[in-house]
Motif scaffolding. Structure first.
Motif, PDB file in Angstrom:
ATOM      1  N   ASP A 140       0.706  -1.073   0.028  1.00 27.26           N
ATOM      2  CA  ASP A 140      -0.099  -0.092  -0.197  1.00 27.26           C
ATOM      3  C   ASP A 140       0.819   1.340  -0.135  1.00 27.26           C
ATOM      4  N   ILE A 141       0.283   2.472  -0.264  1.00 26.79           N
ATOM      5  CA  ILE A 141       0.836   3.700  -0.106  1.00 26.79           C
ATOM      6  C   ILE A 141       0.638   4.393   1.111  1.00 26.79           C
ATOM      7  N   PRO A 142       1.551   4.551   2.023  1.00 28.75           N
ATOM      8  CA  PRO A 142       1.179   5.037   3.363  1.00 28.75           C
ATOM      9  C   PRO A 142       0.879   6.518   3.147  1.00 28.75           C
ATOM     10  N   PRO A 143       0.234   6.895   4.293  1.00 29.14           N
ATOM     11  CA  PRO A 143      -0.476   8.296   4.046  1.00 29.14           C
ATOM     12  C   PRO A 143       0.620   9.429   4.061  1.00 29.14           C
ATOM     13  N   GLU A 144       1.657   9.286   4.371  1.00 25.87           N
ATOM     14  CA  GLU A 144       2.668  10.391   4.415  1.00 25.87           C
ATOM     15  C   GLU A 144       3.380  10.645   2.927  1.00 25.87           C
ATOM     16  N   TYR A 145       2.875  10.011   2.121  1.00 27.32           N
ATOM     17  CA  TYR A 145       3.350   9.971   0.626  1.00 27.32           C
ATOM     18  C   TYR A 145       2.641  11.398   0.073  1.00 27.32           C
ATOM     19  N   ALA A 146       1.500  11.510   0.399  1.00 33.37           N
ATOM     20  CA  ALA A 146       0.672  12.584  -0.077  1.00 33.37           C
ATOM     21  C   ALA A 146       1.478  13.971   0.268  1.00 33.37           C
ATOM     22  N   ALA A 168      13.761  14.577  -8.389  1.00 35.16           N
ATOM     23  CA  ALA A 168      13.227  15.249  -6.922  1.00 35.16           C
ATOM     24  C   ALA A 168      12.366  14.349  -6.155  1.00 35.16           C
ATOM     25  N   LEU A 169      11.539  13.354  -6.974  1.00 37.90           N
ATOM     26  CA  LEU A 169      10.841  12.610  -6.198  1.00 37.90           C
ATOM     27  C   LEU A 169      11.627  11.433  -5.538  1.00 37.90           C
ATOM     28  N   GLU A 170      12.747  10.910  -6.380  1.00 38.48           N
ATOM     29  CA  GLU A 170      13.279  10.048  -5.615  1.00 38.48           C
ATOM     30  C   GLU A 170      14.256  10.449  -4.394  1.00 38.48           C
ATOM     31  N   SER A 171      14.616  11.780  -4.231  1.00 38.45           N
ATOM     32  CA  SER A 171      15.009  11.985  -2.945  1.00 38.45           C
ATOM     33  C   SER A 171      14.030  12.590  -2.074  1.00 38.45           C
ATOM     34  N   GLY A 172      12.818  13.039  -2.442  1.00 39.97           N
ATOM     35  CA  GLY A 172      11.740  13.832  -1.817  1.00 39.97           C
ATOM     36  C   GLY A 172      10.630  12.802  -1.285  1.00 39.97           C
ATOM     37  N   LEU A 173      10.425  11.812  -1.894  1.00 44.29           N
ATOM     38  CA  LEU A 173       9.416  10.732  -1.167  1.00 44.29           C
ATOM     39  C   LEU A 173      10.070   9.860  -0.194  1.00 44.29           C
ATOM     40  N   PRO A 174       9.034   9.349   0.764  1.00 46.60           N
ATOM     41  CA  PRO A 174       9.529   8.508   1.889  1.00 46.60           C
ATOM     42  C   PRO A 174      10.112   7.363   1.373  1.00 46.60           C
ATOM     43  N   ALA A 175      11.182   6.903   2.202  1.00 53.69           N
ATOM     44  CA  ALA A 175      11.905   5.502   1.821  1.00 53.69           C
ATOM     45  C   ALA A 175      10.948   4.372   2.187  1.00 53.69           C
ATOM     46  N   PRO A 176      10.799   3.350   1.615  1.00 50.89           N
ATOM     47  CA  PRO A 176       9.841   2.081   2.253  1.00 50.89           C
ATOM     48  C   PRO A 176      10.485   1.662   3.620  1.00 50.89           C
ATOM     49  N   LYS A 177       9.385   1.568   4.368  1.00 49.25           N
ATOM     50  CA  LYS A 177       9.543   1.377   5.759  1.00 49.25           C
ATOM     51  C   LYS A 177       9.735  -0.220   6.003  1.00 49.25           C
ATOM     52  N   VAL A 178      10.469  -0.767   6.872  1.00 53.39           N
ATOM     53  CA  VAL A 178      10.271  -2.036   7.068  1.00 53.39           C
ATOM     54  C   VAL A 178       9.256  -2.426   8.234  1.00 53.39           C
ATOM     55  N   ASP A 179       8.531  -3.629   7.720  1.00 52.63           N
ATOM     56  CA  ASP A 179       7.299  -3.986   8.716  1.00 52.63           C
ATOM     57  C   ASP A 179       7.866  -4.887   9.884  1.00 52.63           C
ATOM     58  N   ASP A 214      -3.845   1.394  -4.626  1.00 51.31           N
ATOM     59  CA  ASP A 214      -3.833   2.704  -4.030  1.00 51.31           C
ATOM     60  C   ASP A 214      -3.280   3.630  -5.307  1.00 51.31           C
ATOM     61  N   CYS A 215      -3.896   4.908  -5.083  1.00 48.00           N
ATOM     62  CA  CYS A 215      -3.161   5.995  -6.156  1.00 48.00           C
ATOM     63  C   CYS A 215      -3.105   7.231  -5.223  1.00 48.00           C
ATOM     64  N   VAL A 216      -2.019   7.852  -5.499  1.00 54.13           N
ATOM     65  CA  VAL A 216      -1.770   9.335  -5.004  1.00 54.13           C
ATOM     66  C   VAL A 216      -1.574  10.258  -6.210  1.00 54.13           C
ATOM     67  N   MET A 217      -2.368  11.170  -6.520  1.00 51.80           N
ATOM     68  CA  MET A 217      -2.060  12.112  -7.869  1.00 51.80           C
ATOM     69  C   MET A 217      -1.750  13.411  -7.210  1.00 51.80           C
ATOM     70  N   GLY A 218      -0.858  14.227  -8.126  1.00 58.89           N
ATOM     71  CA  GLY A 218      -0.485  15.517  -7.841  1.00 58.89           C
ATOM     72  C   GLY A 218      -0.170  16.239  -9.244  1.00 58.89           C
ATOM     73  N   HIS A 219      -0.301  17.569  -9.226  1.00 59.64           N
ATOM     74  CA  HIS A 219       0.406  18.395 -10.314  1.00 59.64           C
ATOM     75  C   HIS A 219       0.505  19.599  -9.990  1.00 59.64           C
ATOM     76  N   ARG A 220       1.351  20.267 -10.691  1.00 60.48           N
ATOM     77  CA  ARG A 220       1.521  21.912 -10.725  1.00 60.48           C
ATOM     78  C   ARG A 220       1.069  22.210 -12.062  1.00 60.48           C
ATOM     79  N   LEU A 221      -0.137  22.938 -11.865  1.00 57.21           N
ATOM     80  CA  LEU A 221      -0.888  23.393 -12.996  1.00 57.21           C
ATOM     81  C   LEU A 221      -0.888  24.991 -12.958  1.00 57.21           C
ATOM     82  N   GLY A 222      -0.368  25.731 -13.958  1.00 59.28           N
ATOM     83  CA  GLY A 222      -0.315  27.140 -13.757  1.00 59.28           C
ATOM     84  C   GLY A 222       0.375  27.716 -12.489  1.00 59.28           C
TER      85      GLY A 222
END
Length: 251
Positions: A140-146, A168-179, A214-222
């Motif tokens: 799943d995509i954890p809530p901290e990704y948004a 930028a996403l590779e450095s800015g998105l959370p690293a996968p956590k160990v369960d 699961d899906c998280v979407m985002g944009h920079r528009l205008g």
């Protein structure tokens, strides 16, 4: 073939072929409830069904064990795809306080939609040992990704290429956590990026099960940043797409 003969030989509620398999109305009820409960969310195979069974309150209670989890050859969704055999220990005392506890074993076949045969009582296999399927990583995509995605989009320079966004996403998105329960690192979501001029669309997608997503979407528009999520209803029932180009036109 021999196993199929054995399965057909035992009835769900007591005697068949002249043999009485241990069990009572309570273990019958528990087995029927369990078989229905693990049928949804859909599981891909016998191991998935076994994991689901062991994750239920009954499965965690200490009186339940899976003895066999086997995939079956099948062609269509209504063909049996998996067979499970499980055991329920029932503590029971008679009127005089004597121990009348027993082990009740059940076999059940599943197709894509749920139980297709059983649960049916069978004699517990001799010297059968409980099995525990290997754990799987979280998908799943954890809530901290948004909020992390929103922060990344907000810091992008005015002129940017797809490679820059991905870096930028590779450095800015959370690293996968160990369960801690399994010791396995979660699987990161798939990342989709679309750049059109100064506008940027990003979609993070995860296939969490046979049907669940699961899906998280985002944009920079205008110059304006927006991030939102799509749940399984959006993706399945409403058939919305989780793609980077969709992120530029949706939300």
């Amino acid at each position: 073939m021999r196993l199929m003969v054995m399965i057909s030989c035992f009835a769900a509620f007591a005697t068949a072929c002249g043999v009485t398999a241990a069990g009572d109305a309570e273990t019958d009820r528990q087995s029927e409830t369990l078989a229905d409960a693990i049928s949804y969310p859909r599981q891909p195979d016998a191991a998935g069904l076994a994991r689901a069974a062991l994750a239920t309150p009954l499965g965690k209670g200490g009186t339940f064990s899976v003895l066999e989890a086997r995939d079956l050859d099948h062609k269509g969704p209504e063909d049996p795809m998996a067979l499970l055999v499980w055991r329920i220990h029932r503590d029971k005392l008679d009127a005089k306080g004597n121990d009348k506890g027993f082990d009740a074993c059940y076999t059940v076949e599943f197709d894509f939609y749920g139980p297709s045969s059983g649960p049916s009582r069978i004699d517990c296999p001799d010297n059968a040992e409980a099995i525990t399927p290997a754990p799987e990583p979280r998908r799943d995509i954890p809530p901290e990704y948004a909020p992390a995605l929103e922060a990344v989009l907000g810091k992008l320079p005015a002129t940017v290429g797809e490679a820059d966004v991905r870096a930028a996403l590779e450095s800015g998105l959370p690293a996968p956590k160990v369960d801690p329960a399994t010791g396995l690192a979660a699987l990161p979501p798939q990342v989709f990026v679309h750049v059109k001029g100064s506008d940027v669309g990003v979609a993070l997608f995860a296939q969490t099960g046979v049907e669940s997503k699961d899906c998280v979407m985002g944009h920079r528009l205008g110059g304006v940043v927006k991030v939102w999520t799509l749940n399984w209803r959006d993706l399945s029932l409403m058939e919305k797409s989780c793609g980077a180009q969709d992120a530029l036109t949706a939300g």
